[in-house]
Design a protein around this motif. Sequence first.
Motif, PDB file in Angstrom:
ATOM      1  N   ASP A 187      78.596  52.446  21.785  1.00 47.87           N
ATOM      2  CA  ASP A 187      78.692  51.850  23.118  1.00 47.87           C
ATOM      3  C   ASP A 187      77.367  51.254  23.568  1.00 47.87           C
ATOM      4  O   ASP A 187      77.338  50.307  24.342  1.00 47.87           O
ATOM      5  N   HIS A 188      76.271  51.830  23.097  1.00 49.66           N
ATOM      6  CA  HIS A 188      74.932  51.321  23.393  1.00 49.66           C
ATOM      7  C   HIS A 188      74.115  51.387  22.107  1.00 49.66           C
ATOM      8  O   HIS A 188      74.194  52.375  21.357  1.00 49.66           O
ATOM      9  N   ALA A 189      73.325  50.361  21.839  1.00 42.93           N
ATOM     10  CA  ALA A 189      72.471  50.316  20.654  1.00 42.93           C
ATOM     11  C   ALA A 189      71.036  50.072  21.111  1.00 42.93           C
ATOM     12  O   ALA A 189      70.758  49.065  21.772  1.00 42.93           O
ATOM     13  N   ILE A 190      70.139  50.985  20.769  1.00 45.44           N
ATOM     14  CA  ILE A 190      68.770  50.979  21.295  1.00 45.44           C
ATOM     15  C   ILE A 190      67.774  51.002  20.139  1.00 45.44           C
ATOM     16  O   ILE A 190      67.916  51.794  19.198  1.00 45.44           O
ATOM     17  N   ALA A 195      58.611  51.567  22.803  1.00 47.92           N
ATOM     18  CA  ALA A 195      57.949  52.723  23.409  1.00 47.92           C
ATOM     19  C   ALA A 195      58.806  53.383  24.485  1.00 47.92           C
ATOM     20  O   ALA A 195      58.681  54.584  24.740  1.00 47.92           O
ATOM     21  N   ASN A 196      59.700  52.627  25.095  1.00 45.10           N
ATOM     22  CA  ASN A 196      60.486  53.163  26.212  1.00 45.10           C
ATOM     23  C   ASN A 196      61.922  53.490  25.823  1.00 45.10           C
ATOM     24  O   ASN A 196      62.822  53.486  26.660  1.00 45.10           O
ATOM     25  N   TRP A 197      62.159  53.787  24.534  1.00 42.63           N
ATOM     26  CA  TRP A 197      63.542  54.000  24.106  1.00 42.63           C
ATOM     27  C   TRP A 197      64.197  55.181  24.834  1.00 42.63           C
ATOM     28  O   TRP A 197      65.394  55.148  25.127  1.00 42.63           O
ATOM     29  N   ARG A 198      63.418  56.212  25.159  1.00 38.64           N
ATOM     30  CA  ARG A 198      64.005  57.355  25.862  1.00 38.64           C
ATOM     31  C   ARG A 198      64.516  56.930  27.231  1.00 38.64           C
ATOM     32  O   ARG A 198      65.597  57.351  27.670  1.00 38.64           O
ATOM     33  N   GLU A 199      63.749  56.090  27.921  1.00 43.26           N
ATOM     34  CA  GLU A 199      64.186  55.611  29.232  1.00 43.26           C
ATOM     35  C   GLU A 199      65.480  54.809  29.109  1.00 43.26           C
ATOM     36  O   GLU A 199      66.357  54.879  29.985  1.00 43.26           O
ATOM     37  N   GLU A 200      65.624  54.054  28.016  1.00 50.73           N
ATOM     38  CA  GLU A 200      66.846  53.297  27.800  1.00 50.73           C
ATOM     39  C   GLU A 200      68.038  54.219  27.581  1.00 50.73           C
ATOM     40  O   GLU A 200      69.152  53.941  28.043  1.00 50.73           O
ATOM     41  N   VAL A 201      67.824  55.318  26.875  1.00 56.05           N
ATOM     42  CA  VAL A 201      68.898  56.299  26.676  1.00 56.05           C
ATOM     43  C   VAL A 201      69.316  56.887  28.014  1.00 56.05           C
ATOM     44  O   VAL A 201      70.512  56.999  28.324  1.00 56.05           O
ATOM     45  N   ASP A 206      73.249  56.933  32.938  1.00 58.89           N
ATOM     46  CA  ASP A 206      73.093  57.010  34.401  1.00 58.89           C
ATOM     47  C   ASP A 206      72.196  58.175  34.807  1.00 58.89           C
ATOM     48  O   ASP A 206      72.414  58.829  35.843  1.00 58.89           O
ATOM     49  N   GLY A 207      71.206  58.433  33.965  1.00 57.62           N
ATOM     50  CA  GLY A 207      70.229  59.470  34.262  1.00 57.62           C
ATOM     51  C   GLY A 207      70.678  60.885  33.966  1.00 57.62           C
ATOM     52  O   GLY A 207      69.917  61.846  34.179  1.00 57.62           O
ATOM     53  N   LYS A 208      71.874  61.063  33.437  1.00 60.14           N
ATOM     54  CA  LYS A 208      72.406  62.406  33.198  1.00 60.14           C
ATOM     55  C   LYS A 208      71.970  63.000  31.862  1.00 60.14           C
ATOM     56  O   LYS A 208      71.944  64.215  31.689  1.00 60.14           O
TER      57      LYS A 208
END
Length: 324
Positions: A187-190, A195-201, A206-208
């Motif tokens: 559903d999402h490919a990152i 450097a900000n891959w965790r923020e993208e996850v 939705d921050g959960k």
Amino acid sequence: MKAIQFKEFGDPSVLEKVDVAKPELAEGEVLVKVSAIGVNYADTARREGAYVVPTPLPFIPGAEVAGTVEEVGEGSTRFKKGDRVVTLIGSGGYSEYVKTKENTLIPIPAGVSDETAVALPLQGLTAYHVLTTMGRMEKGETVLVHAAAGGVGSLAVQLAKIFGAGKVIATASTSEKLKLAADLGADHAINYTNANWREEVMEATDGKGVDVALEMAGGNVFHETVKCMRGFGRVVVYGVASGDPASMYPSGLMNRNLSVIGFFLPQIMKKPVLFEKSLNQLLQMVNTGGLKLTVGGVFDLEEAAHVHEMMQERKTKGKIVLKP
């Protein structure tokens, strides 16, 4: 018979072609004429002397083989000469013939090629049991799959969707690999080189955070993955591809009731019911088209050193197969 062996640990150049005796059968064993051999990162770790269990020298690598039954030992009744089979063995797969206990052999469905079948035992069983037996994935949960274009990852993305994941987040290192993961159902490919891959996850959830994460890189990727977890999340560790084992303080898991779980496939072989049932199920998924395998290349057995080099330089995708 011809085989690929190493007598010392080192880079791919230590792999050499040798002549060794054809295996002699004991009671309950079967001799398989090998037609396809699966190549795995475990083979490169064995070659470097960095595997999770000691590697005796000299050593013939190779844990996955497919082929035809050549001979059956006394007391073997389940198979006959000419039957097409696939199996997972401890070592010795880089050769023209292997022997194994008949209860480790699984018939290959007529609609599945040997090259396709051999892509399943190690990586298919790993993906299956990391998600289910160890990750205890439930329908509707969010799953994070690292290295999603690789052998395990590409299967895990599909199996997570088949088993009812609400959302699958895939990471990979190139746009081509990210496209493959998306084509397989992510559903999402990152891109985890960002450097900000965790923020993208976290943004994708939705921050959960995620419920189940499949982690095989180690080092900083492991630590960042733990930060991506939702309360009661499970991180399943099944490798250390970076060569950098992560260290952690278990007490840091307490505030979110997190679990970090280790998975080592050979332990599944000690529970035949898990091995046979799940591998048969995976083969049937492939046979009916429900599970797609990516065979990234088929090479001659003598090219084993070149294949190891390509894999360790991250120049492959999907399953790489050797043929005697």
